[in-house]
Design a protein around this motif. Structure first.
Motif, PDB file in Angstrom:
ATOM      1  N   GLN A 228       0.833  -1.206   0.000  1.00  0.00           N
ATOM      2  CA  GLN A 228       0.000   0.000   0.000  1.00  0.00           C
ATOM      3  C   GLN A 228       0.865   1.253   0.000  1.00  0.00           C
ATOM      4  O   GLN A 228       0.537   2.247  -0.643  1.00  0.00           O
ATOM      5  N   THR A 229       1.969   1.212   0.732  1.00  0.00           N
ATOM      6  CA  THR A 229       2.873   2.352   0.744  1.00  0.00           C
ATOM      7  C   THR A 229       3.468   2.568  -0.641  1.00  0.00           C
ATOM      8  O   THR A 229       3.580   3.706  -1.109  1.00  0.00           O
ATOM      9  N   LEU A 230       3.832   1.490  -1.304  1.00  0.00           N
ATOM     10  CA  LEU A 230       4.347   1.608  -2.672  1.00  0.00           C
ATOM     11  C   LEU A 230       3.286   2.190  -3.606  1.00  0.00           C
ATOM     12  O   LEU A 230       3.608   3.003  -4.487  1.00  0.00           O
ATOM     13  N   ARG A 231       2.035   1.811  -3.413  1.00  0.00           N
ATOM     14  CA  ARG A 231       0.948   2.361  -4.242  1.00  0.00           C
ATOM     15  C   ARG A 231       0.744   3.846  -3.964  1.00  0.00           C
ATOM     16  O   ARG A 231       0.462   4.621  -4.881  1.00  0.00           O
ATOM     17  N   GLN A 232       0.862   4.261  -2.703  1.00  0.00           N
ATOM     18  CA  GLN A 232       0.761   5.679  -2.377  1.00  0.00           C
ATOM     19  C   GLN A 232       1.851   6.464  -3.096  1.00  0.00           C
ATOM     20  O   GLN A 232       1.603   7.527  -3.670  1.00  0.00           O
ATOM     21  N   MET A 233       3.050   5.929  -3.073  1.00  0.00           N
ATOM     22  CA  MET A 233       4.188   6.572  -3.716  1.00  0.00           C
ATOM     23  C   MET A 233       3.980   6.644  -5.231  1.00  0.00           C
ATOM     24  O   MET A 233       4.195   7.695  -5.850  1.00  0.00           O
ATOM     25  N   ARG A 234       3.539   5.549  -5.834  1.00  0.00           N
ATOM     26  CA  ARG A 234       3.310   5.529  -7.290  1.00  0.00           C
ATOM     27  C   ARG A 234       2.188   6.487  -7.692  1.00  0.00           C
ATOM     28  O   ARG A 234       2.263   7.127  -8.741  1.00  0.00           O
ATOM     29  N   TRP A 235       1.142   6.581  -6.872  1.00  0.00           N
ATOM     30  CA  TRP A 235       0.060   7.514  -7.183  1.00  0.00           C
ATOM     31  C   TRP A 235       0.586   8.939  -7.226  1.00  0.00           C
ATOM     32  O   TRP A 235       0.302   9.684  -8.178  1.00  0.00           O
ATOM     33  N   ALA A 236       1.345   9.329  -6.208  1.00  0.00           N
ATOM     34  CA  ALA A 236       1.886  10.689  -6.173  1.00  0.00           C
ATOM     35  C   ALA A 236       2.795  10.932  -7.373  1.00  0.00           C
ATOM     36  O   ALA A 236       2.724  11.983  -8.020  1.00  0.00           O
ATOM     37  N   ASN A 237       3.618   9.956  -7.710  1.00  0.00           N
ATOM     38  CA  ASN A 237       4.513  10.091  -8.855  1.00  0.00           C
ATOM     39  C   ASN A 237       3.731  10.232 -10.159  1.00  0.00           C
ATOM     40  O   ASN A 237       4.050  11.071 -11.003  1.00  0.00           O
TER      41      ASN A 237
END
Length: 163
Positions: free
Chosen positions: A140-149
């Motif tokens: 989920q943290t990786l998805r948060q990061m990818r969304w922002a990117n």
């Protein structure tokens, strides 16, 4: 206090802060509907991680709070929403949004590193509790990061060339 408890504490703090930051971004950019709604949804993932971290920390004799208070009601959120509404069509809010998304990305990246450290410690210590926690929450943290990117990639051309 050992390295595992230090990492649990740092990660818990990071997830709580990320949840707070996502709430602020959702409120501040309420006129950007995708940002507003997705950021509010992403808060849930950080809050769940906080709860799971607090539960795991008990096993190590560490008392951690639950999720951060992330209310979107009250005077400050209302003021931020009104301000966002009145500034919604000027380029400056676009720059602010890019800065906010950058901060979200960096916070999520920092948390991701802590999740990786926790997983590595769990693997070295043969601690299934830590491995299960990291396996459940890190994606989920990786998805948060990818969304922002992704949002930065999508918004940067328009915002930066319209100044």
């Amino acid at each position: 206090m050992n390295g595992i408890t230090l990492t649990l504490r740092a990660l818990h703090h990071g997830e709580r802060q990320l949840a707070k930051d996502l709430v602020v971004v959702a409120e501040r950019h309420s006129t950007e509907h995708e940002v507003h709604h997705v950021a509010k949804d992403l808060v849930t993932w950080s809050n769940v991680a906080c709860v799971r971290l607090a539960e795991a920390a008990d096993h190590y004799g560490l008392a951690l709070d639950g999720p951060a208070h992330t209310s979107t009601s009250g005077f400050a959120p209302t003021l931020r929403e009104k301000t966002a509404g009145s500034l919604g069509h000027r380029p400056e809010p676009g720059l602010l949004l890019l800065m906010d998304l950058r901060d979200i990305h960096l916070a999520a990246a920092g948390n991701s590193l802590y999740w990786e450290m926790l997983a590595q410690a769990g693997q070295a210590a043969k601690d299934e509790r830590l491995l299960d926690l990291a396996t459940a929450c890190h994606p989920q943290t990786l998805r948060q990061m990818r969304w922002a990117n992704t949002m930065i990639k999508n918004l940067s051309p328009q915002v930066l060339t319209s100044l």
